[in-house]
Scaffold this active site. Structure first.
Site, PDB file in Angstrom:
ATOM      1  N   LYS A  33      67.705  27.172   0.699  1.00  0.00           N
ATOM      2  CA  LYS A  33      68.211  25.978   0.024  1.00  0.00           C
ATOM      3  C   LYS A  33      67.052  25.056  -0.340  1.00  0.00           C
ATOM      4  O   LYS A  33      65.914  25.241   0.131  1.00  0.00           O
ATOM      5  CB  LYS A  33      69.196  25.239   0.935  1.00  0.00           C
ATOM      6  CG  LYS A  33      68.572  24.709   2.220  1.00  0.00           C
ATOM      7  CD  LYS A  33      69.573  23.967   3.079  1.00  0.00           C
ATOM      8  CE  LYS A  33      68.906  23.432   4.346  1.00  0.00           C
ATOM      9  NZ  LYS A  33      69.801  22.600   5.154  1.00  0.00           N
ATOM     10  N   TYR A 258      46.205  -0.862  -4.420  1.00  0.00           N
ATOM     11  CA  TYR A 258      47.118  -1.996  -4.543  1.00  0.00           C
ATOM     12  C   TYR A 258      47.138  -2.886  -3.304  1.00  0.00           C
ATOM     13  O   TYR A 258      47.187  -2.392  -2.173  1.00  0.00           O
ATOM     14  CB  TYR A 258      48.548  -1.506  -4.796  1.00  0.00           C
ATOM     15  CG  TYR A 258      48.789  -0.995  -6.194  1.00  0.00           C
ATOM     16  CD1 TYR A 258      48.483  -1.773  -7.319  1.00  0.00           C
ATOM     17  CD2 TYR A 258      49.345   0.256  -6.408  1.00  0.00           C
ATOM     18  CE1 TYR A 258      48.717  -1.312  -8.601  1.00  0.00           C
ATOM     19  CE2 TYR A 258      49.587   0.735  -7.690  1.00  0.00           C
ATOM     20  CZ  TYR A 258      49.261  -0.053  -8.782  1.00  0.00           C
ATOM     21  OH  TYR A 258      49.506   0.414 -10.045  1.00  0.00           O
TER      22      TYR A 258
END
EC number: 5.1.1.1
Length: 377
Positions: A33, A258
């Site tokens: 999956k 940042y």
């Protein structure tokens, strides 16, 4: 190498599945999956089958149908069927579908097709599956459907709450409840082909939970389901690599990335790595994770991980050059960070680290034979 890529060693998946099957002495369901836990659906499935997996496991119908379209003809279980899913297509493709409720069984009957159905019991996870008060009605409807030809009940299964913590008493409680559910189902006349409870950690750490089949997800890809307690060696199949895009000197006192969440305490040199959170790199690992450059040189991330890039400290090392390979994570036996290292840096689990990686990264497959090929992630 492209600017950034996910390199998957198919031999590692194949060997891990084979090793687990030999260790447990139990048939294996290789769980593919979530695009093979980020390793690629079809490629991971083929590698697992080559390693001896008798079953494949997926969450949804679309994944199961993609496996069929890719040529897989063996047993597949799809266990999370929603109201909008094309359950008839799955049944028509010979996929085993899970039923949690009488309503699920009624919907399957409405297709008019003879289905292969596995009943999931909720034994304490309180997620998908039939709650205990509903078992009797579920088993009665399941048996009635067998008698009228609507389906064959091919499996009964459940899922552990905390198998990665083997000393937790909930594991004993769940296994006891599960056995009681199986007994009740058999008393109702059901004779499933497979009974299964164990996931990766259960299969490796709890022999009593192996029953007829073990569902192996994260362990197939070489990552430990229970940190530091795996009884067998597993080899990570995924390596995430990029190239140094820029090298620059940074003076003492200069902030990086940042909000200047890291400020250079002394003169140093940094390298720019051209991947970021848009590619699945966990932003929460900012200032915490590290990478390997230039044959194992460990470089810590400095400052905030950005959408497309992050910065690492190479401590003034003059040999680090533009174009050098950066390994974000891979096999720690090779002296590089692991997916588990990144998970701990980001405050999450290795499952999330490997399944979220992608974005603009290409995916390349390698094998022991030396062949490789590329695809877009």
């Amino acid at each position: 190498m492209t600017r950034a890529e996910i390199v998957v060693d198919l031999a590692a998946i194949r060997d891990n599945v084979r090793t687990i099957a030999a260790f447990t002495g139990t048939p294996v369901m290789h769980v593919v999956k979530a695009n093979g836990y980020g390793h690629g659906l079809l490629e991971s499935a083929r590698a697992g089958r080559a390693g001896g997996a008798t079953w494949l496991g997926v969450a949804g119908v679309e994944e199961a149908l993609a496996l069929r379209a890719g040529g897989d003809s063996g047993p597949i279980l799809a266990w999370l069927i929603t109201a909008s899913d094309d359950v008839a297509a799955a049944i028509g493709a010979g996929v085993d579908v899970a039923a949690y409720t009488v309503a699920d069984l009624d919907r399957i009957a409405e297709t008019g097709l003879t289905a292969r159905v596995q009943l999931k019991l909720d034994t304490g996870l309180t997620r998908g599956g039939a709650s205990r008060p509903d078992w009797t009605a579920l088993f009665e409807r399941a048996r009635a459907g067998e008698l009228d030809g609507s389906w064959k009940i091919t499996g009964i299964w459940s899922h552990f709450v905390a198998s990665e913590e083997p000393d937790e008493t909930i594991n004993d409680e769940q296994e006891k409840v599960f056995r009681e559910g199986v007994d009740e189902a058999r008393a109702a006349g059901l004779a499933p082909e497979v009974i299964h409870l164990a996931n990766s950690a259960g299969a490796l750490l709890r022999p009593s939970s192996r029953f007829d089949l073990v569902r192996i997800g994260i362990a197939s890809y070489g990552l430990e389901p229970a940190r530091g307690v795996s009884p067998i060696p597993l080899r990570p199949a995924m390596r995430v690599v990029a190239e140094v895009a820029l090298v620059k000197d940074v003076p003492a006192g200069q902030g990086v990335s940042y909000n200047h969440r890291w400020v250079a305490p002394a003169d140093t040199r940094v390298a720019l790595v051209p991947v970021g959170y848009a590619d699945g790199i966990p932003r929460a690992a900012s200032n915490r994770a590290d990478v390997a450059i230039y044959g194992g040189y460990r470089a810590p991330i400095r400052g905030t991980i950005c959408m497309d890039q992050f910065v690492v400290d190479v401590f003034g090392e003059p040999t680090i050059l533009v174009g050098d390979e950066v390994v974000l994570w891979g096999d720690p036996e090779q002296g590089v960070p692991s997916a588990q290292d990144w998970a701990e840096a980001a405050g999450t689990i290795s499952y999330e680290v490997v399944t979220r990686i992608g974005g603009r990264l290409s995916r390349r497959y390698e094998d022991l034979g030396g062949d490789s090929r590329e695809e877009l992630a």
